[in-house]
Design a protein around this motif. Structure first.
Motif, short mmCIF file in Angstrom:
data_model
loop_
_atom_site.label_atom_id
_atom_site.label_comp_id
_atom_site.label_asym_id
_atom_site.label_seq_id
_atom_site.Cartn_x
_atom_site.Cartn_y
_atom_site.Cartn_z
N PHE A 221 21.97 69.38 -26.14
CA PHE A 221 21.78 69.23 -27.58
C PHE A 221 22.17 67.87 -28.16
O PHE A 221 21.60 67.46 -29.16
N LEU A 222 23.16 67.21 -27.59
CA LEU A 222 23.73 66.05 -28.25
C LEU A 222 23.20 64.71 -27.77
O LEU A 222 23.26 63.72 -28.50
N ALA A 223 22.69 64.64 -26.56
CA ALA A 223 22.15 63.39 -26.04
C ALA A 223 20.91 62.99 -26.84
O ALA A 223 20.19 63.84 -27.37
N SER A 224 20.65 61.71 -26.91
CA SER A 224 19.50 61.21 -27.67
C SER A 224 18.21 61.88 -27.24
O SER A 224 17.39 62.28 -28.08
N ARG A 225 17.99 61.99 -25.95
CA ARG A 225 16.76 62.60 -25.45
C ARG A 225 16.66 64.06 -25.87
O ARG A 225 15.60 64.54 -26.25
N ALA A 226 17.79 64.76 -25.82
CA ALA A 226 17.81 66.18 -26.19
C ALA A 226 17.47 66.36 -27.67
O ALA A 226 16.77 67.30 -28.05
N ARG A 227 17.94 65.44 -28.50
CA ARG A 227 17.69 65.53 -29.94
C ARG A 227 16.20 65.42 -30.26
O ARG A 227 15.74 65.91 -31.27
N GLU A 228 15.48 64.76 -29.38
CA GLU A 228 14.04 64.57 -29.59
C GLU A 228 13.20 65.66 -28.94
O GLU A 228 12.00 65.72 -29.17
N ARG A 229 13.81 66.52 -28.12
CA ARG A 229 13.04 67.51 -27.38
C ARG A 229 13.36 68.96 -27.71
O ARG A 229 12.53 69.83 -27.49
N ASP A 230 14.56 69.23 -28.17
CA ASP A 230 14.94 70.62 -28.42
C ASP A 230 14.17 71.15 -29.63
O ASP A 230 14.21 70.57 -30.72
N ASP A 231 13.47 72.26 -29.42
CA ASP A 231 12.63 72.84 -30.48
C ASP A 231 13.42 73.15 -31.74
O ASP A 231 12.95 72.92 -32.86
N ASN A 232 14.61 73.70 -31.60
CA ASN A 232 15.39 74.08 -32.77
C ASN A 232 15.85 72.85 -33.54
O ASN A 232 15.77 72.82 -34.77
N LEU A 233 16.32 71.83 -32.85
CA LEU A 233 16.76 70.62 -33.53
C LEU A 233 15.58 69.93 -34.22
O LEU A 233 15.72 69.41 -35.33
N LEU A 234 14.43 69.96 -33.58
CA LEU A 234 13.23 69.40 -34.21
C LEU A 234 12.84 70.19 -35.45
O LEU A 234 12.45 69.61 -36.47
N PHE A 235 12.96 71.52 -35.38
CA PHE A 235 12.64 72.35 -36.54
C PHE A 235 13.55 72.00 -37.72
O PHE A 235 13.08 71.81 -38.85
N VAL A 236 14.86 71.90 -37.46
CA VAL A 236 15.81 71.58 -38.54
C VAL A 236 15.47 70.22 -39.13
O VAL A 236 15.39 70.06 -40.36
N ARG A 237 15.27 69.24 -38.27
CA ARG A 237 14.97 67.89 -38.74
C ARG A 237 13.70 67.87 -39.59
O ARG A 237 13.69 67.32 -40.70
N GLU A 238 12.65 68.49 -39.12
CA GLU A 238 11.38 68.50 -39.86
C GLU A 238 11.50 69.27 -41.17
O GLU A 238 10.92 68.88 -42.18
N ARG A 239 12.24 70.35 -41.14
CA ARG A 239 12.43 71.15 -42.36
C ARG A 239 13.13 70.33 -43.43
O ARG A 239 12.82 70.43 -44.61
N LEU A 240 14.08 69.50 -43.01
CA LEU A 240 14.79 68.65 -43.96
C LEU A 240 13.94 67.48 -44.45
O LEU A 240 13.87 67.21 -45.65
N LEU A 241 13.30 66.81 -43.52
CA LEU A 241 12.62 65.56 -43.87
C LEU A 241 11.21 65.75 -44.42
O LEU A 241 10.67 64.84 -45.03
N ARG A 242 10.62 66.92 -44.21
CA ARG A 242 9.25 67.14 -44.66
C ARG A 242 9.17 68.18 -45.78
O ARG A 242 8.10 68.67 -46.09
N SER A 243 10.29 68.47 -46.38
CA SER A 243 10.29 69.46 -47.46
C SER A 243 9.69 68.84 -48.71
O SER A 243 9.55 67.62 -48.82
N GLU A 244 9.36 69.68 -49.66
CA GLU A 244 8.72 69.21 -50.89
C GLU A 244 9.72 68.97 -52.01
O GLU A 244 9.39 69.10 -53.18
N VAL A 245 10.93 68.64 -51.64
CA VAL A 245 11.95 68.27 -52.63
C VAL A 245 12.28 66.79 -52.45
O VAL A 245 11.84 66.16 -51.49
N ASP A 246 13.04 66.26 -53.38
CA ASP A 246 13.47 64.87 -53.29
C ASP A 246 14.39 64.73 -52.07
O ASP A 246 15.49 65.29 -52.05
N ILE A 247 13.94 63.99 -51.08
CA ILE A 247 14.68 63.85 -49.82
C ILE A 247 16.04 63.21 -50.05
O ILE A 247 17.04 63.64 -49.46
N THR A 248 16.10 62.22 -50.90
CA THR A 248 17.37 61.56 -51.17
C THR A 248 18.38 62.55 -51.74
O THR A 248 19.52 62.62 -51.27
N SER A 249 17.97 63.32 -52.73
CA SER A 249 18.88 64.30 -53.33
C SER A 249 19.29 65.36 -52.31
O SER A 249 20.46 65.78 -52.27
N LEU A 250 18.36 65.77 -51.47
CA LEU A 250 18.64 66.77 -50.44
C LEU A 250 19.68 66.24 -49.45
O LEU A 250 20.68 66.92 -49.16
#
Length: 170
Positions: A63-92
């Motif tokens: 989970f913590l290595a750079s490569r793992a952060r880019e490949r783990d489905d769950n970590l990718l889901f969390v990242r995308e949910r945060l960065l692609r949401s329809e709210v102000d990203i800065t405020s979030l």
């Protein structure tokens, strides 16, 4: 185990070791179902993961290595949910930084920002307030990650405000 939850004297060493390994897994995952299941499966398949240090090593790889952060489905889901949401990203991200910093952030179900944080899984509610969900997310989505994902214009605005404040105080 006895009824009181204490280990009995004739418990097998493997059982005691399994308890120790599971406690360390839960230390990292906070009981998150996907992370815990994936972690347990990996520990069961790794003959070197026989103590807490071995579990920590495996956590780093999974989970913590750079490569793992880019490949783990769950970590990718969390990242995308945060960065692609329809709210102000800065405020979030600023709200998430407040949670990370230990500020009291009320679990307001009417807040779109709180909803996105909760739905991403990065935070959980405890006693009516938000807190970080687990140590894995805390390490992956740390302050450096947040700052690197703030929109550039907002970074410049924050820096300018900081320097104006420094100039006023000097």
């Amino acid at each position: 185990r006895s009824k009181s939850g204490q280990q009995t004297e004739n418990a097998q060493p493997e059982t005691r070791n399994a308890d120790q390994l599971l406690k360390r897994i839960l230390f990292w995952t906070g009981g998150h179902p996907y992370l815990t299941q994936r972690f347990c499966h990996a520990v069961a398949g790794d003959a070197r993961a026989t103590d807490p240090a071995g579990v920590d090593r495996l956590c780093e790889e999974l989970f913590l290595a750079s490569r793992a952060r880019e490949r783990d489905d769950n970590l990718l889901f969390v990242r995308e949910r945060l960065l692609r949401s329809e709210v102000d990203i800065t405020s979030l991200l600023e709200l998430y930084l407040r949670v990370r910093g230990g500020a009291t952030v009320v679990d307001d179900e009417t807040s779109r920002l709180v909803s996105v944080l909760r739905l991403s899984g990065i935070v959980t509610a405890e006693n009516g307030c938000l807190r970080e969900r687990n140590r894995i997310y805390s390490r992956v989505f740390d302050g450096n990650w947040v700052r690197s994902h703030l929109p550039d214009a907002d970074l410049r605005r924050q820096r300018a405000a900081f320097y104006r404040g420094v100039m006023r105080t000097t």
